[in-house]
Design an enzyme around this catalytic site. Structure first.
Site, PDB file in Angstrom:
ATOM      1  N   ASP A   1       0.833  -1.210   0.000  1.00 23.02           N
ATOM      2  CA  ASP A   1       0.000   0.000   0.000  1.00 23.02           C
ATOM      3  C   ASP A   1       0.871   1.265   0.000  1.00 23.02           C
ATOM      4  O   ASP A   1       0.542   2.262  -0.643  1.00 23.02           O
ATOM      5  CB  ASP A   1      -1.005  -0.002   1.169  1.00 23.02           C
ATOM      6  CG  ASP A   1      -0.368  -0.363   2.507  1.00 23.02           C
ATOM      7  OD1 ASP A   1       0.833  -0.727   2.539  1.00 23.02           O
ATOM      8  OD2 ASP A   1      -1.069  -0.284   3.530  1.00 23.02           O
TER       9      ASP A   1
ATOM     10  N   MET B   1     -13.799  -2.807  10.976  1.00 22.11           N
ATOM     11  CA  MET B   1     -13.119  -4.005  10.456  1.00 22.11           C
ATOM     12  C   MET B   1     -13.582  -5.252  11.198  1.00 22.11           C
ATOM     13  O   MET B   1     -13.715  -5.221  12.428  1.00 22.11           O
ATOM     14  CB  MET B   1     -11.600  -3.843  10.604  1.00 22.11           C
ATOM     15  CG  MET B   1     -10.828  -4.849   9.787  1.00 22.11           C
ATOM     16  SD  MET B   1      -9.047  -4.787  10.103  1.00 22.11           S
ATOM     17  CE  MET B   1      -8.984  -5.824  11.553  1.00 22.11           C
TER      18      MET B   1
ATOM     19  N   ARG C   1      -4.021 -13.065  12.140  1.00 20.56           N
ATOM     20  CA  ARG C   1      -3.241 -13.133  10.902  1.00 20.56           C
ATOM     21  C   ARG C   1      -3.536 -14.448  10.181  1.00 20.56           C
ATOM     22  O   ARG C   1      -3.603 -15.507  10.802  1.00 20.56           O
ATOM     23  CB  ARG C   1      -1.763 -13.034  11.269  1.00 20.56           C
ATOM     24  CG  ARG C   1      -0.869 -12.587  10.169  1.00 20.56           C
ATOM     25  CD  ARG C   1       0.518 -12.321  10.692  1.00 20.56           C
ATOM     26  NE  ARG C   1       0.648 -11.012  11.337  1.00 20.56           N
ATOM     27  CZ  ARG C   1       0.763  -9.859  10.676  1.00 20.56           C
ATOM     28  NH1 ARG C   1       0.793  -9.863   9.366  1.00 20.56           N
ATOM     29  NH2 ARG C   1       0.862  -8.721  11.317  1.00 20.56           N
TER      30      ARG C   1
HETATM   31  N1  UDH Z   1      -6.747 -11.599   2.424  1.00 19.83           N
HETATM   32  C1  UDH Z   1      -7.509 -12.743   2.279  1.00 19.83           C
HETATM   33  N2  UDH Z   1      -7.011 -13.933   2.701  1.00 19.83           N
HETATM   34  C2  UDH Z   1      -5.792 -14.050   3.282  1.00 19.83           C
HETATM   35  C3  UDH Z   1      -5.019 -12.882   3.439  1.00 19.83           C
HETATM   36  C4  UDH Z   1      -5.519 -11.663   3.027  1.00 19.83           C
HETATM   37  O1  UDH Z   1      -8.635 -12.694   1.778  1.00 19.83           O
HETATM   38  O2  UDH Z   1      -5.411 -15.179   3.640  1.00 19.83           O
HETATM   39  C5  UDH Z   1      -7.230 -10.317   1.863  1.00 19.83           C
HETATM   40  C6  UDH Z   1      -8.479  -9.787   2.539  1.00 19.83           C
HETATM   41  O3  UDH Z   1      -9.222  -9.033   1.615  1.00 19.83           O
HETATM   42  C7  UDH Z   1      -7.874  -8.914   3.610  1.00 19.83           C
HETATM   43  C8  UDH Z   1      -6.733  -8.267   2.829  1.00 19.83           C
HETATM   44  O4  UDH Z   1      -6.249  -9.306   1.996  1.00 19.83           O
HETATM   45  O5  UDH Z   1      -8.793  -7.993   4.097  1.00 19.83           O
HETATM   46  C9  UDH Z   1      -5.626  -7.706   3.702  1.00 19.83           C
HETATM   47  O6  UDH Z   1      -5.067  -8.725   4.536  1.00 19.83           O
HETATM   48  P1  UDH Z   1      -5.104  -8.663   6.121  1.00 19.83           P
HETATM   49  O7  UDH Z   1      -6.521  -8.519   6.584  1.00 19.83           O
HETATM   50  O8  UDH Z   1      -4.375  -9.837   6.658  1.00 19.83           O
HETATM   51  O9  UDH Z   1      -4.314  -7.368   6.486  1.00 19.83           O
HETATM   52  P2  UDH Z   1      -4.554  -6.517   7.757  1.00 19.83           P
HETATM   53  O10 UDH Z   1      -3.471  -5.490   7.769  1.00 19.83           O
HETATM   54  O11 UDH Z   1      -4.353  -7.523   9.024  1.00 19.83           O
HETATM   55  O12 UDH Z   1      -5.964  -6.055   7.823  1.00 19.83           O
HETATM   56  C10 UDH Z   1      -3.099  -8.028   9.312  1.00 19.83           C
HETATM   57  C11 UDH Z   1      -3.195  -9.111  10.393  1.00 19.83           C
HETATM   58  C12 UDH Z   1      -3.535  -8.535  11.709  1.00 19.83           C
HETATM   59  C13 UDH Z   1      -3.467  -9.571  12.799  1.00 19.83           C
HETATM   60  C14 UDH Z   1      -3.874  -8.965  14.111  1.00 19.83           C
HETATM   61  C15 UDH Z   1      -3.974 -10.002  15.176  1.00 19.83           C
HETATM   62  N3  UDH Z   1      -4.532  -9.424  16.386  1.00 19.83           N
END
Ligand code: UDH
Length: 288
Positions: free
Chosen positions: A204, A230, A235
């Protein structure tokens, strides 16, 4: 009233007037909750009567100038997708968009690559319809205000500016994560998104830099309109923070011309349409 119409016994063709610039039936702030586990049948019953196959819609009573493909990078998050579809379809309808929803599924168990999936989604959506605008959305982010318009602006737009998990604030000024929109022209100007950010993190920020390095700025809704909730989650497997990603950002200025939509390689495994969305399973050659 043409002769041809008379012969076919049809009404004279009516041309639709343009939809108003500000959609007239928006609610404003919305109530969103994820505790209730609704069934797919409930979601379909609620939102599908107005949709066309593949999660497509266009207003019936006015001509929408917003041809928008919503691209969702995806793997194994069906509970989140259910919430997304349940909440977003009614919002997108009220926003009077001519839109389609594309769930871009990463095939196999390899390392996840969000930005490459979004590139593939851009290409695949354009094969179906003359979309002019692309909204890229994580599957777990639901807007808390329907005045946050899922359309394109004079500059690339960062939409998820006030997420609950960041205390309804930008985590940092140059943040471009979560939900964003780029017109077709803006997307092509920056050569799309990078294909080389495997695993979590950095992509990003690379996109943000591409935008700035091409002389554009970032458009954003205000922090009230730009609120998001959200779905809480841990993870995922095969999407660990990649320690190599942050270092790549110092090279974006050099790499962006050859790493992007012009170097994208993937294969489509299958395309499945249901009433709520178009599912496109893509093999993006992920490393283990
Ligand atoms: N996504 C999937 N499948 C996966 C990984 C990612 O569909 O296995 C997509 C999904 O649209 C997701 C986006 O990619 O919303 C972003 O990935 P993410 O949600 O893993 O990223 P984010 O930064 O979270 O939102 C990171 C993990 C946080 C863990 C916190 C634990 N308390």
């Amino acid at each position: 009233h043409t002769k041809a119409n008379e012969e076919k016994n049809e009404e004279p063709a009516k041309t639709l007037g343009p939809c108003p610039d500000t959609p007239p039936n928006l609610f404003g702030s919305l109530h969103v909750e994820f505790d209730y586990k609704r069934s797919w049948d409930e979601v379909r019953k609620e939102v599908s009567p107005l949709l066309q196959e593949g999660g497509r819609y266009k207003p019936l009573d006015c001509f929408s100038k917003h041809k928008v493909a919503i691209i969702i990078p995806f793997r194994n998050r069906y509970e989140h997708l259910k919430h997304w579809l349940y909440y977003l379809h009614p919002i997108l309808l009220r926003q009077q968009l001519d839109y389609g929803v594309y769930v871009i599924n990463q095939y196999g168990e390899g390392t996840f690559n969000r930005a490459k999936l979004m590139n593939a989604g851009y290409v695949e959506a354009l094969k179906e319809y003359d979309y002019k605008c692309f909204v890229f959305s994580d599957v777990d982010l639901i807007p808390l205000d329907d005045r946050n318009l899922y359309r394109c602006f004079d500059n690339p737009r960062h939409m998820a500016v006030a997420m609950d998990k960041f205390n309804y604030e930008l985590p940092y000024n140059t943040f471009f994560g979560g939900v964003s929109s780029l017109s077709k022209d803006q997307f092509l100007t920056i050569n799309g998104f990078p294909n080389t950010y495997w695993g979590w993190g950095g992509e990003d920020d690379d996109i943000y830099r591409r935008v700035i390095f091409h002389g554009m700025s970032i458009s954003r809704p205000d922090s009230m309109t730009g609120k998001y909730k959200m779905v809480k989650h841990e993870r995922d497997l095969h999407n660990k923070a990649n320690p190599l990603n942050p270092g790549k950002l110092s090279k974006t200025r050099q790499t962006m011309a050859e790493d992007g939509i012009n170097s994208l390689k993937y294969t489509v495994k299958e395309i499945v349409k249901n009433v709520l969305y178009t599912f496109i399973n893509v093999d993006i050659n992920a490393p283990k």
